[in-house]
Structure formats: structure tokens, C-alpha cells
Design a protein around this motif. Structure first.
Motif, short mmCIF file in Angstrom:
data_model
loop_
_atom_site.label_atom_id
_atom_site.label_comp_id
_atom_site.label_asym_id
_atom_site.label_seq_id
_atom_site.Cartn_x
_atom_site.Cartn_y
_atom_site.Cartn_z
N UNK A 235 0.80 -1.31 -0.03
CA UNK A 235 0.24 0.10 -0.08
C UNK A 235 0.82 1.30 -0.15
N UNK A 236 0.47 2.58 0.21
CA UNK A 236 0.95 3.54 0.63
C UNK A 236 2.59 3.56 2.00
N UNK A 237 3.27 3.80 1.46
CA UNK A 237 4.50 4.00 2.11
C UNK A 237 3.95 4.87 3.79
N UNK A 238 4.66 4.54 4.56
CA UNK A 238 3.93 5.73 5.80
C UNK A 238 5.14 6.73 6.21
N UNK A 239 5.31 7.52 5.06
CA UNK A 239 5.87 8.82 4.90
C UNK A 239 4.77 10.11 5.15
N UNK A 240 5.58 11.07 5.58
CA UNK A 240 4.88 11.83 5.82
C UNK A 240 5.28 13.66 5.43
N UNK A 241 4.46 14.91 5.38
CA UNK A 241 5.18 15.62 5.09
C UNK A 241 6.91 15.83 4.57
N UNK A 242 6.66 15.09 2.88
CA UNK A 242 7.91 14.87 2.48
C UNK A 242 8.38 15.12 1.31
N UNK A 243 6.87 16.00 1.12
CA UNK A 243 6.24 16.14 -0.67
C UNK A 243 6.49 15.11 -1.54
#
Length: 269
Positions: A235-243
């Protein structure tokens, strides 16, 4: 190992831009590659190969290496774990089984000669890193022999895992790599998984096999699967605020697999 030969794919965009080069490896002349915090040094092995490989087996193209992402995607990870590593970037083009044998054998001979001239050993001083991904499944890739539901995904996974087990795990052998290339050819098998590494994986491992046969005759090379997954599972990689955004759709109608393997010899190299 301080020296890493990074073997990558020649993707479709590069092939179109270069009028579909075949039957050779592609090298570059860039003095260094961009790294995380500093440039990554290029090994002297690259120039050795440019000077000594037969002219009909190589192509030198900075443009090709600049366009291709399969090798550069490995560089940050490699530099993180091996900050001082020097690289020899090699792109692999489409080759027939006979041509793949010839070019990989010649490459292995030259790598061995370069190592011997510097008192280096495979594994201890020189490692091989092969960049590739697994099956591209779904209508978007014109590759859905089992359908596009959950059962179809399970069937495709089972086929791919079976291919890895029969051709790549255990003792590495020439006939197994030849079988792998055959089973990855869509003209040979309707169930052939669509690997971008259709040539880079057999070529890289055949090079290693030729090298080790010359370096340590009679010492087998073993392969072990470290992990297998796909974009549907992850699924979606659990990354936030990376653009960083979602770069591709993922569903039962469109997914890509990937796996990691280690290859090593009984002598520890």
C-alpha cells in the motif's frame, strides 16, 4: 566490500532515446555520481572495462546513464551502509541467451583480471549489486494471464515464487539461469512475469558465476530469498511531510512485485 559493481536495467524510455541498443552493456564517463551528502566515487574498474572489453560488447553513453533510474535508485542505500564504496555502474541491454553468455563471460574475465592486478578478492573487496523489480501485473501492463481479482494475484505470486525457488534459490547453476531467461521471455511462456530485470538478473548472476568458477573452481554459489512483497500488499508508504506523492496506482488491477536475494559462496566470499 569497498568496490561495488552495480548492474541495472535499460528501461523503455532509454531504449527509445538510444534507438534500442542491444547485445551489449552500457558504461558512462561521469567522474562521480550524486550521493546523499557527498558524491559517490566511481571505481577505476569502469575505465578498465571501457579500454579492454570488445568494442561490440559495450556502449559508452552518459546520456543513457543519466536517463536510467535503476542504478541511481540503489546509490543512496548503498552509500548509507557503505559510505566509502566506489561503484562501477553497468546497464544491461536485451540479449539472446547465447549473447548473454558471451558478454557475461568476457565481463567476468576482465573483472577477474582487474582484481588480480590489485590483489582484490570477490566478496571481501568486490561485491555485485543487481537492480531490478519483479512482476508488473494488470491491464495497464498488458499482463494479466490469470485475471485481475484476488485469486489471480495469488496465482501470479505463486508462479513468481516458484520461479525464484527453482531458478535462483539454492546452488546457482548455469542451466538454472538459462531456464530463468527462457521463462521470463513472453514469447516462450504466456505466464512469463513481466520483470524489468529480465536481462539484468540473469546477466549479473551469470557474470558472478563465471567469475567464481575462474576464481574458486569447484566452490558453489548459493542463493537465498530474503523477502518478497508487492505494491498491493504494501500500500501507501507511511511517510508524511516529505513532498512525496503516490507515484503509481496500486490495486488488484495494477500492482508490481519486488524481492531481495543474497548470493554467497561456501568459501565465505
Amino acid at each position: 566490500a569497498a568496490e561495488v559493481v552495480v548492474i541495472g536495467v535499460t528501461h523503455a524510455g532509454v531504449r527509445r532515446a538510444l534507438q534500442d541498443p542491444r547485445d551489449r552493456i552500457i558504461l558512462d564517463t561521469h567522474p562521480a555520481w550524486t550521493g546523499l551528502e557527498r558524491p559517490v566515487e566511481v571505481s577505476g574498474l569502469r575505465d578498465w572495462l571501457r579500454e579492454r572489453m570488445p568494442a561490440d560488447m559495450i556502449r559508452v553513453s552518459d546520456r543513457a546513464q543519466k536517463m536510467e533510474h535503476s542504478i541511481e535508485a540503489m546509490i543512496p542505500f548503498l552509500q548509507y551502509f557503505r559510505p566509502q564504496a566506489r561503484i562501477t555502474p553497468i546497464m544491461v541491454t536485451a540479449m539472446s541467451p547465447a549473447r548473454l553468455q558471451a558478454v557475461s563471460r568476457k565481463l567476468a574475465e576482465q573483472v577477474a583480471a582487474w582484481m588480480q592486478s590489485r590483489n582484490l578478492a570477490p566478496g571481501r573487496d568486490v561485491a555485485f549489486l543487481i537492480s531490478a523489480d519483479g512482476n508488473h501485473y494488470g491491464a495497464d501492463f498488458k499482463n494479466s494471464p490469470y485475471g485481475t481479482d484476488a485469486h489471480a494475484r495469488a496465482q501470479a505470486e505463486g508462479y513468481e515464487r516458484g520461479l525464484i525457488q527453482s531458478c535462483l534459490e539454492g546452488t546457482l547453476e548455469q542451466n538454472k539461469l538459462e531456464l530463468l531467461q527462457k521463462r521470463l521471455d513472453p514469447q516462450q511462456s504466456k505466464a512469463a512475469p513481466l520483470w524489468c530485470g529480465r536481462y539484468s538478473i540473469p546477466f549479473g548472476l551469470m557474470t558472478v558465476l563465471h567469475l567464481m568458477r575462474e576464481w574458486s573452481p569447484g566452490v558453489p554459489v548459493h542463493g537465498r530469498l530474503l523477502g518478497w512483497s508487492d505494491t498491493w500488499i504494501e500500500g501507501v508508504l507511511p511517510l508524511r511531510h516529505t513532498s512525496l506523492g503516490i507515484t503509481a496506482p496500486f490495486s488488484l488491477e495494477h500492482w508490481v512485485s519486488f524481492f531481495a536475494m543474497a548470493f554467497y559462496s561456501a568459501s565465505g566470499v
